[in-house]
Scaffold this active site. Structure first.
Site, PDB file in Angstrom:
ATOM      1  N   SER A 350       0.847  -1.187   0.000  1.00  0.00           N
ATOM      2  CA  SER A 350       0.000   0.000   0.000  1.00  0.00           C
ATOM      3  C   SER A 350       0.891   1.248   0.000  1.00  0.00           C
ATOM      4  O   SER A 350       1.705   1.419  -0.909  1.00  0.00           O
ATOM      5  CB  SER A 350      -0.976  -0.050   1.184  1.00  0.00           C
ATOM      6  OG  SER A 350      -2.018   0.869   1.018  1.00  0.00           O
ATOM      7  N   ASP A 470      -8.525  -6.025  -5.611  1.00  0.00           N
ATOM      8  CA  ASP A 470      -8.154  -4.843  -4.832  1.00  0.00           C
ATOM      9  C   ASP A 470      -8.782  -3.616  -5.469  1.00  0.00           C
ATOM     10  O   ASP A 470      -8.331  -3.147  -6.526  1.00  0.00           O
ATOM     11  CB  ASP A 470      -6.633  -4.696  -4.785  1.00  0.00           C
ATOM     12  CG  ASP A 470      -6.178  -3.640  -3.775  1.00  0.00           C
ATOM     13  OD1 ASP A 470      -7.025  -2.846  -3.322  1.00  0.00           O
ATOM     14  OD2 ASP A 470      -4.977  -3.619  -3.445  1.00  0.00           O
ATOM     15  N   HIS A 500      -6.811  -6.226  -0.787  1.00  0.00           N
ATOM     16  CA  HIS A 500      -5.655  -5.392  -0.464  1.00  0.00           C
ATOM     17  C   HIS A 500      -4.831  -6.079   0.618  1.00  0.00           C
ATOM     18  O   HIS A 500      -4.890  -5.719   1.796  1.00  0.00           O
ATOM     19  CB  HIS A 500      -6.172  -4.028   0.003  1.00  0.00           C
ATOM     20  CG  HIS A 500      -5.141  -2.956   0.077  1.00  0.00           C
ATOM     21  ND1 HIS A 500      -4.473  -2.489  -1.036  1.00  0.00           N
ATOM     22  CD2 HIS A 500      -4.668  -2.233   1.134  1.00  0.00           C
ATOM     23  CE1 HIS A 500      -3.641  -1.532  -0.663  1.00  0.00           C
ATOM     24  NE2 HIS A 500      -3.731  -1.370   0.635  1.00  0.00           N
TER      25      HIS A 500
END
Length: 760
Positions: A350, A470, A500
């Site tokens: 991320s 995601d 994610h």
């Protein structure tokens, strides 16, 4: 039933295998097949008396009997070593077949001494039921001594460093930026864990995480934006931006009072990244930097621009002797990274993977490889899409300023709050203005946070990990970076079916061992002999099944006409529904997908002419008109109909099964199950009709005038059978992602002039 997928195996000659086995203490010279097996088991940390060899013999009786060694006996023993329970999880007389069914690496052909040695070599490299390779599991149980030296097997480094004797230290690295115009370079705090090693210098695995030293959830929550607002009408024209990078202010660097060899400050153990822990036990320093604007560092949280990137890059420069570091923020004592060999890998998911993407685009020497997991390559595409304000999946109302509030952890220290909050609030207000939530347009603010124009500078190898479900950091972030890499770049992508999240603790794939092989070669200056495909893909609709794909994004197209008539939908919802969906976007999604929203969406069920493997970004081309001068289109493409699918979240398989060293940082083993479901989202996309030509061209919308719009949905790879059903949903406001515009607007689509284009 478990199904293993091994991509980390490096081909070796028999002589190389014998040499590596010898280094582990296995001596096979002059032995026959049974003697080889007995010698192998004698060296291992297992109780031989507990093993069964055949349907009528335990291991000890088998070894002393006249019964010939065969592959079924080998696999009966091997499966028990891998954690499978004989007679219950597999039949002893069918051990060979069971090993084949779970896809364990195997040697084909007759059982000879050479083939048995090769089979034992492969067995050590094979993942067991508990998620660890046999050699890793046995090393953690004492197969090799903890001697703080590097040991290798199949080009992978083993866990022989003492994690109880790791040195932890803090330093403050001098960056080339001054984010608050104070007249001196910002310092960033760096936390270092490094193993004891007297044989030379060690490589570094670095995670750049603005979250690392704390998050201000209270301030961030207050900074969330209201999503209920009318879509703005924009001024027609072209948007102009230009790539630019921060200039070094060229401040004079006052020499420190002294050069010291030891850091002044250490730290107690905080958050760490699992893969970094894994490599710490294998002789790699583990480094964390949160960057400018974070606790114990200087500056403003500039959130994604190259000032932030340069503050992370400075650590790699320090590790290579090109930047200074100090033992405190006083800047009076300089310290060098004399323990570092200068070779660095960056890891993280991320925001952390985003920093890896960004730092790689600087072309910094010493960065050998990045493992970017669900990283952002353009911040506009994270908080905007197609000329719209578009929230990342699961976080309606978040924007870059609220993320800055979350990660400006300097304010969580009282002294820094008193000294810097006034300046910070001024800069934050400027950020809120510049990010322009009114129109959702691309501008210079977003250009400054777009790494794609600089991907041409990447010199590091690039390993990308991204979930095809995601919708937080969407898949276009990965594919755009992938496509922008210069010709000849060394790149590989792992595409999984989750959302994610990482995959290093999944049962089905030896991802950690792949990364071990790669980092060992790149950071310890050894040959990279791993033959890794361009794309490693988790197949949809199949349990624990991974395959090799030669490319992500295909040029061939399959076109599906949407119909032969006109359809209409309304923009405005009944007030009760508007409030209800705004309070819970999951309710909106489920009712939309199930066809319960009839007035505000067009639902089209499409048949396939043949089996299709979507590979790339689906394109929706629609001819439509509206009775207004502004509008937006949302579209979602579903695999619809009851069948077994992989959901987007793994479930626990075994608690604390994975040992990252020697009883060090144990981790749960997980896997995505195969479950019955009614539908699965394949892709989605959003577009402001005023940006229908392209992102930087604003076109007026004339009420009642037909227009043809082409919008890209998120790229994916998804296999569909001819009997599968596609469900396409076309609507306006999306309660999870877009602004919630509830004006009275009617949309009309000519389905006969509209189509869905699937790349395959």
């Amino acid at each position: 039933m478990v199904h293993f997928n091994h991509f980390s195996l490096v081909e070796k000659t028999l002589a190389e295998k014998l040499d590596e086995l010898n280094n582990l203490g296995f001596q096979f010279a002059g032995l026959n097949e049974k003697e080889i097996l007995e010698e192998f088991l004698r060296r291992t940390p297992i109780n031989e008396t507990e093993l069964q060899a055949t349907s009528s013999s335990n291991l000890m009786d088998f070894l002393t009997s006249t019964e010939a060694m065969n592959w079924n006996a080998f696999w009966a023993i091997a499966l028990q070593l891998q954690g499978f329970v004989a007679n219950f999880e597999f039949e002893i007389d069918k051990a060979n077949d069971f090993a084949r069914s779970v896809n364990l690496p195997r040697i084909e052909g007759e059982l000879s001494t050479d083939n048995l040695i090769s089979a034992l070599y492969l067995l050590l490299l094979s993942r067991g039921k508990g998620g660890m390779t046999l050699v890793e599991a046995w090393v953690s149980e004492g197969l090799l001594a903890v001697d703080n030296q590097y040991h290798f097997f199949n080009d992978k480094v083993l866990a022989t460093f003492d994690t109880a004797a790791v040195k932890s230290e803090k330093v403050w690295v001098e960056t080339p930026v001054d984010t608050q115009n104070r007249g001196q370079y910002d310092l960033v705090c760096v936390e270092i864990y490094r193993p004891l090693y007297e044989g030379g210098k060690v490589p570094s695995v670095m995670t750049a995480s603005p979250y690392h030293v704390g998050m201000n959830d209270v301030a961030s929550d207050k900074g969330l934006h209201k999503m209920e607002t009318d879509l703005a009408e924009k001024t027609a024209g072209k948007i102009s931006t230009y790539p630019r990078l921060p200039e070094d202010p060229a401040y004079a660097k006052t020499p420190a009072d002294e050069l010291v060899s030891e850091a002044e400050q250490s730290f107690t153990h905080g958050w760490t990244y699992s893969l970094n822990d894994y490599f710490l036990a294998r002789g790699f320093a583990s480094i964390y930097v949160a960057g400018v604007g974070t606790k114990d560092s200087d500056g403003f949280q500039s959130s994604g621009d190259y000032q932030q990137i340069y503050s992370m890059k400075a650590v790699i420069d320090w590790l290579n002797g090109r930047a200074r570091a100090f033992t405190s923020r006083r800047r009076d004592k300089e310290i060098k990274a004399d323990w570092a060999n200068g070779k660095v890998a960056m890891t993280g998911q991320s925001y952390l993977g985003t920093m890896s993407y960004g730092v790689a685009t600087t072309g910094v020497d010493g960065l050998e490889v990045i493992l970017a997991q669900a990283g952002i390559s353009s911040w506009y595409n994270y908080y905007r899409e197609g000329g719209l304000v578009r929230s990342p999946g699961g976080f309606p109302g978040e924007d870059l300023d609220s993320l800055a509030e979350l990660t400006y952890s300097r304010n969580m220290t009282g002294a820094d709050y008193l000294a810097g909050n006034e300046k910070y609030q001024t800069q934050l207000a400027e950020m809120t203005k510049d990010l322009n939530r009114t129109t959702g347009d691309y501008n210079q603010f977003w250009e400054d946070r777009n790494y794609l124009p600089n991907v041409k500078n990447v010199k590091a190898d690039v390993l990308i990990l991204h979930g095809l479900q995601d919708f937080n950091v969407t898949t276009d972030q990965a594919l755009n970076y992938w496509n922008a890499l210069p010709a000849g770049a060394h790149k590989h992508a792992f595409l999984h079916r989750g959302s994610h999240l990482p995959i290093h603790n999944w049962q089905s794939i030896d991802f950690t061992e792949v990364i071990n092989t790669y980092f060992t070669a790149k950071l310890l200056d050894r040959p990279l002999n791993l033959e890794l495909p361009p794309v490693v893909l988790q197949e949809n609709g199949k349990y624990e099944s991974w395959t090799s794909v030669d490319a992500w994004g295909k040029d061939e197209k399959t076109e599906l006409t949407l119909g032969d008539h006109h359809v209409k939908f309304e923009n405005a919802y009944e007030n009760a529904d508007f409030i209800r969906y705004g309070q819970n976007f999951q309710t909106f999604k489920s009712e939309l997908f199930e066809g319960k929203i009839t007035e505000n969406a067009v639902l089209l069920d499409l048949s396939l002419p043949f089996a299709v493997m979507i590979n790339g970004a689906p394109i929706l081309e629609i001819k439509l008109k509206i009775n207004d001068s502004k509008g937006l289109i949302s579209a979602q493409l579903l695999d619809f109909g009851n069948k077994k699918r992989l959901p987007d979240t793994p479930v626990p398989v075994e608690s604390l099964a994975l040992d990252r060293g020697r009883l060090f940082k144990q981790e749960n083993l997980v896997e995505i199950p195969l479950r019955e479901s009614q539908y699965q989202v394949i892709s989605k996309g959003f577009l402001n009709l005023q940006n229908r030509e392209n992102l930087t061209t604003i076109c007026p919308v004339t009420a009642g005038e037909w227009m043809t719009v082409r919008m890209s949905l998120q790229p994916t790879i998804y296999s569909l059978e001819e009997t599968d059903n596609l469900r396409l949903l076309i609507y306006s406001s999306d309660f999870e992602h877009t602004v919630r515009d509830n004006r009275d607007v009617t949309y009309e689509i000519d389905l006969s002039q509209s189509k869905l284009i699937l790349p395959d």
